[in-house]
Design an enzyme around this catalytic site. Structure first.
Site, PDB file in Angstrom:
ATOM      1  N   ASP A  35      53.385  41.191  78.271  1.00 56.05           N
ATOM      2  CA  ASP A  35      53.740  42.487  78.568  1.00 56.05           C
ATOM      3  C   ASP A  35      54.289  43.395  77.139  1.00 56.05           C
ATOM      4  O   ASP A  35      55.231  42.914  76.544  1.00 56.05           O
ATOM      5  CB  ASP A  35      54.745  42.773  79.532  1.00 56.05           C
ATOM      6  CG  ASP A  35      54.483  44.321  80.220  1.00 56.05           C
ATOM      7  OD1 ASP A  35      54.796  45.269  79.707  1.00 56.05           O
ATOM      8  OD2 ASP A  35      54.253  44.198  81.543  1.00 56.05           O
ATOM      9  N   ASP A  56      51.072  42.305  72.947  1.00 52.21           N
ATOM     10  CA  ASP A  56      49.930  43.032  73.384  1.00 52.21           C
ATOM     11  C   ASP A  56      48.463  42.074  73.469  1.00 52.21           C
ATOM     12  O   ASP A  56      48.380  41.146  72.893  1.00 52.21           O
ATOM     13  CB  ASP A  56      49.478  44.195  72.289  1.00 52.21           C
ATOM     14  CG  ASP A  56      48.551  44.948  72.804  1.00 52.21           C
ATOM     15  OD1 ASP A  56      47.425  45.008  72.954  1.00 52.21           O
ATOM     16  OD2 ASP A  56      49.140  46.255  73.392  1.00 52.21           O
ATOM     17  N   ILE A  57      47.831  42.645  74.813  1.00 55.23           N
ATOM     18  CA  ILE A  57      46.730  41.736  75.051  1.00 55.23           C
ATOM     19  C   ILE A  57      45.662  41.820  73.719  1.00 55.23           C
ATOM     20  O   ILE A  57      44.779  40.954  73.957  1.00 55.23           O
ATOM     21  CB  ILE A  57      45.999  42.119  76.469  1.00 55.23           C
ATOM     22  CG1 ILE A  57      45.670  43.471  76.366  1.00 55.23           C
ATOM     23  CG2 ILE A  57      47.125  41.645  77.486  1.00 55.23           C
ATOM     24  CD1 ILE A  57      44.893  43.985  77.536  1.00 55.23           C
ATOM     25  N   ALA A  79      47.678  44.329  83.118  1.00 51.13           N
ATOM     26  CA  ALA A  79      47.968  45.234  82.025  1.00 51.13           C
ATOM     27  C   ALA A  79      47.068  46.282  81.813  1.00 51.13           C
ATOM     28  O   ALA A  79      45.685  45.923  81.518  1.00 51.13           O
ATOM     29  CB  ALA A  79      48.101  44.348  80.669  1.00 51.13           C
ATOM     30  N   THR A 122      40.738  48.729  91.064  1.00 47.33           N
ATOM     31  CA  THR A 122      41.224  49.884  91.806  1.00 47.33           C
ATOM     32  C   THR A 122      40.047  50.367  92.712  1.00 47.33           C
ATOM     33  O   THR A 122      38.794  50.346  92.284  1.00 47.33           O
ATOM     34  CB  THR A 122      41.612  51.176  90.968  1.00 47.33           C
ATOM     35  OG1 THR A 122      41.835  52.248  91.698  1.00 47.33           O
ATOM     36  CG2 THR A 122      40.595  51.238  89.900  1.00 47.33           C
ATOM     37  N   TYR A 146      39.832  56.895  83.904  1.00 49.60           N
ATOM     38  CA  TYR A 146      40.901  55.531  84.359  1.00 49.60           C
ATOM     39  C   TYR A 146      39.893  54.771  85.338  1.00 49.60           C
ATOM     40  O   TYR A 146      39.721  53.604  85.084  1.00 49.60           O
ATOM     41  CB  TYR A 146      41.996  56.025  85.106  1.00 49.60           C
ATOM     42  CG  TYR A 146      42.739  54.914  86.075  1.00 49.60           C
ATOM     43  CD1 TYR A 146      43.265  53.994  85.420  1.00 49.60           C
ATOM     44  CD2 TYR A 146      42.667  55.108  87.292  1.00 49.60           C
ATOM     45  CE1 TYR A 146      43.909  52.827  86.224  1.00 49.60           C
ATOM     46  CE2 TYR A 146      43.135  54.109  88.218  1.00 49.60           C
ATOM     47  CZ  TYR A 146      43.764  52.917  87.653  1.00 49.60           C
ATOM     48  OH  TYR A 146      44.111  51.968  88.495  1.00 49.60           O
ATOM     49  N   ASN A 175      46.320  52.506  97.875  1.00 50.14           N
ATOM     50  CA  ASN A 175      47.472  53.234  97.458  1.00 50.14           C
ATOM     51  C   ASN A 175      48.491  52.085  97.354  1.00 50.14           C
ATOM     52  O   ASN A 175      49.481  51.995  98.502  1.00 50.14           O
ATOM     53  CB  ASN A 175      47.908  54.396  98.129  1.00 50.14           C
ATOM     54  CG  ASN A 175      46.983  55.623  97.711  1.00 50.14           C
ATOM     55  OD1 ASN A 175      45.730  55.440  97.731  1.00 50.14           O
ATOM     56  ND2 ASN A 175      47.630  56.779  97.547  1.00 50.14           N
ATOM     57  N   ARG A 226      45.564  58.740 103.114  1.00 46.58           N
ATOM     58  CA  ARG A 226      45.476  57.604 102.375  1.00 46.58           C
ATOM     59  C   ARG A 226      45.673  56.449 102.879  1.00 46.58           C
ATOM     60  O   ARG A 226      46.422  56.244 104.125  1.00 46.58           O
ATOM     61  CB  ARG A 226      46.428  57.958 101.084  1.00 46.58           C
ATOM     62  CG  ARG A 226      45.782  59.113  99.987  1.00 46.58           C
ATOM     63  CD  ARG A 226      44.601  58.682  99.248  1.00 46.58           C
ATOM     64  NE  ARG A 226      44.163  59.944  98.438  1.00 46.58           N
ATOM     65  CZ  ARG A 226      43.330  60.830  98.520  1.00 46.58           C
ATOM     66  NH1 ARG A 226      42.842  60.896  99.697  1.00 46.58           N
ATOM     67  NH2 ARG A 226      42.954  61.821  97.961  1.00 46.58           N
ATOM     68  N   ARG A 287      44.418  70.008  94.434  1.00 47.50           N
ATOM     69  CA  ARG A 287      44.333  69.529  93.025  1.00 47.50           C
ATOM     70  C   ARG A 287      42.696  69.140  93.067  1.00 47.50           C
ATOM     71  O   ARG A 287      42.067  68.534  93.912  1.00 47.50           O
ATOM     72  CB  ARG A 287      44.974  68.326  92.942  1.00 47.50           C
ATOM     73  CG  ARG A 287      46.271  68.457  92.733  1.00 47.50           C
ATOM     74  CD  ARG A 287      47.166  67.224  92.303  1.00 47.50           C
ATOM     75  NE  ARG A 287      47.107  66.292  93.249  1.00 47.50           N
ATOM     76  CZ  ARG A 287      47.908  65.203  93.248  1.00 47.50           C
ATOM     77  NH1 ARG A 287      48.803  64.950  92.596  1.00 47.50           N
ATOM     78  NH2 ARG A 287      47.714  64.270  94.272  1.00 47.50           N
TER      79      ARG A 287
END
Length: 333
Positions: A35, A56-57, A79, A122, A146, A175, A226, A287
């Site tokens: 990490d 770092d990866i 990560a 995600t 993202y 979530n 959600r 939003r």
């Protein structure tokens, strides 16, 4: 030591990664966490048996050294940068960190014949829902950098399967929420964007109020709905995925959610019931980009991985977050 018990966890000092590491450590896994601590917290690694490497990866020299030393059997990859709004304003940051740097990790895995990859993905890879609940056959059309970065990495990993036999499980979260029941580790983001910790901050006076964005959605109370999934349930899904690949399972993509949706106002009401205190909130305009409803169909995870979330009631999830907020660390590392 059983080689299948030696694993690398990237981003293991972050919110979901640290909860997963804690669960894994209780199952006699030999864990190395890599990490860079940009968003992670070294204090979130609470097991003395876990080796934390700050790095770092994208650092190939470091990765080669770690893989040669430990002969990892699998990688759990957490990560990533994960602020949707920031990804819109600074896409370069997200494509470099979430897409380009993992290429170095994938190359090193192939170099050392470590061919099991569990990816923290995600539901943002689906984009705006065409139907709910969303299953894995829903079209993937991400709308933010993202979500696009996670989608692109999924496609890259598939290419590594074709070329090198890499086996994977993509775990597409809804979530993420909650904290450890004992209040020892939990959610500590800066800035914080998740609803439940924002609500608890408002209750304790750490912020003046929360904003409820939009009250005119086509839902029973007009606010967004959600699917909230407890962080330990997410951690257990990674363990199930690891066991699945260790038994020779084929590559797979699974949604992780409870299958139940709660509106913003329902979460506020539940928090008031759990804490016995009022939630100061303000009504605000919608939003851009907020979907009306995001709820998972997670039947495939049950069928293929044997995963069934423990925390299905929003009040139980909020209680664990409240334990973290009111515990010895007061919700901060």
């Amino acid at each position: 030591m059983d080689n299948t018990k030696t694993i690398l966890v990237t981003g293991g000092a972050g919110y979901i990664g640290s909860h997963t590491v804690r669960l894994l450590a209780g199952l006699d896994y030999h864990i190395v966490v890599l990490d860079n601590l940009v968003y992670g917290h070294k204090e979130a690694i609470v097991n003395d048996s876990v080796e934390l490497v700050q790095g770092d990866i994208g650092d190939e020299e470091l990765l080669q050294e770690l893989f040669k030393k430990h002969q990892f059997s699998a990688v759990l990859h957490f990560a990533a940068y994960a602020y949707v709004g920031e990804s819109v304003s600074d896409p370069h940051k997200y494509y470099v960190n979430n897409v380009a740097r993992p290429l170095t990790l994938l190359k090193t895995m192939v170099d050392h014949q470590c061919l099991k990859f569990i990816f923290s993905s995600t539901c943002a890879t689906y984009g705006n829902p065409e139907y709910v609940p969303l299953d894995e056959s829903h079209p993937q059309n991400p709308v933010s950098p993202y979500g696009k970065s996670k989608f692109l990495l999924e496609q890259m990993i598939k290419d590594y399967e074709t070329a090198h036999g890499l086996k994977y499980v993509f775990l597409r979260y809804f979530n993420a929420s909650g904290a450890s029941e004992d209040g020892l580790i939990g959610e500590d983001h800066n800035p914080e964007t998740h609803l439940i910790p924002l609500i608890l901050d408002a209750i304790t006076g750490d912020r003046a109020a929360i904003k409820v964005f939009g009250t005119d959605y086509p839902t029973p109370d007009g606010t967004c709905v959600r699917d909230y999934i407890h962080v330990n349930d997410l951690g257990n899904a990674h363990i199930k995925a690891l066991e699945y690949l260790n038994k020779g399972g084929e590559s797979l993509a699974c949604n992780l959610g409870t299958g139940f949706g709660y509106s913003v106002m329902e979460v506020i009401k539940a928090a008031e019931e759990v804490t016995g205190m009022p939630v100061p909130y303000e009504l605000a305009e919608r939003r851009a980009g907020d979907a009306t409803e995001l709820v998972a169909n997670a039947k495939l995870a049950l069928e293929k991985l044997g995963w069934d979330p423990k925390y299905k009631e929003i009040s139980d999830i909020i209680q664990t977050a409240w334990n973290w907020k009111t515990g010895t660390r007061k919700g901060r590392f």
